[in-house]
Structure formats: C-alpha cells, structure tokens
Design a protein around this motif. Structure first.
Motif: not given
Length: 194
Positions: A1-19
């Motif tokens: 997976m490319d760096k941009d996609t990894i960053e999107l997944v990590l951001a989605a994970a952060e959002s998942y945890v926070a919300t």
C-alpha cells in the motif's frame, strides 16, 4: 500500500477510536466500521489493501478465538478458518473449501447445541471467523465490518483474556491491530490480549 493510503487508514482509525461510543457497536448499519474498512481503498480481491484489511479481521478474530475452546465448544472450525485465511493472506495458499469456512460453526457442547447463556459468547466467535473468510472471498466492506462487530459482541459478553477489563476494543483496533494489519504482522500475546 502506498504512503497516502496508509495515512488515510491511520486517520480513519484515529477517527474510529475518537468518535465511536461502545453503545453504538453491533447495530446493523455498521457505519463506523464500514468507513474504517473503506479507508483501505480496496480495488480488487487479493490486492494489497484487501490483504491488509483481511489481516485486520484475522487479528480481531484471534482476539476472541480462545473463547471457543474455553466455552468447551466442539469442533475447531473457527480456528481452522482463521488459520486458513491467515495462510491465504500471508502465503497466498488457497483453502480447499471456502464454502465450509464461510459458514459459521454451530456451537455444541457434549453433542448438544449450546442454548444457555454461553450462546451470546460462542455465536459471535463463530460468526467472526466465518465473516473473516467471507471478507477474504468478497472484499465487501460490510463483511469486514461484521467481523469487528462480532468480536466486540463477544468481548462485551465476557470473552476476554485477563481478569482485568481489556483495553477498549475500538482503541485496540486503532492503536494495536491497524498498525499490525498495515504491516501484515502477527501480534504478540501481550498485544493480542491487551
């Protein structure tokens, strides 16, 4: 997976945890879970993104899989299923019978279907394993979302490793399982049962 996609997944994970509030897990729309899986950007069955998301399902299922034996359920189909999907993700080895793996095992003890209070613990374990195999075959976000909800359900019914309460499941997904899934890395026992 490319760096941009990894960053999107990590951001989605952060959002998942926070919300996500624990009380929202397990409802049929699976919105938060589906958004998390969609962040992987799966284009086709078997691509890198699909393998990483499938690995997330494997790791989540492994978190409660020991409960099947602890509840004295007969058959080791859930374990066989997770092992077969693991080999598919890690080594590209196709299982002989995907159909068998995508059907949840029936929880039986001493030859009888479990109908007591252990039903709500055993059934989500079997379902999580089968949904993991189904997601490996379909790459449908809803199937992976159901895995996360099934695992949460088993944990909320008391299937967790230690005497102390486990880490909040959403936090575990976001901080432990997602980083390992992106690397297709196995978890240590301490990570798995935290």
């Amino acid at each position: 997976m490319d760096k941009d996609t990894i960053e999107l997944v990590l951001a989605a994970a952060e959002s998942y945890v926070a919300t996500l509030d624990d009380d929202e897990m397990g409802y049929e729309d699976f919105e938060a879970e589906t958004q998390l899986i969609d962040a992987f950007g799966i284009q086709e069955i078997g691509d890198d993104a699909h393998r990483c998301a499938t690995w997330l399902c494997v790791l989540a299922s492994q978190k409660v899989l020991y409960g099947w034996a602890a509840l004295e359920c007969e058959s080791d189909l859930p374990s066989q299923t997770i092992e077969a999907v693991s080999k598919w993700v890690q080594e590209g080895i196709q299982p002989r019978d995907w159909q068998l793996l995508t059907t949840p095992a029936q929880a039986r003890r001493k030859g009888r279907v479990i109908m007591d209070c252990d039903t709500c613990r055993a059934e989500p374990i079997a379902s999580a394993a089968a949904q993991t195999a189904r997601f490996a075959r379909t790459a449908a976000s809803k199937d992976a979302a159901e895995v996360l909800c099934d695992v949460f359900s088993a944990i909320s019914e008391g299937v967790y490793w230690s005497e102390r309460d486990p880490m909040d499941f959403q936090k575990w997904v976001g901080t432990v399982a997602i980083p390992a899934a992106l690397e297709l890395r196995r978890l240590s026992e301490a990570e798995l049962y935290s």
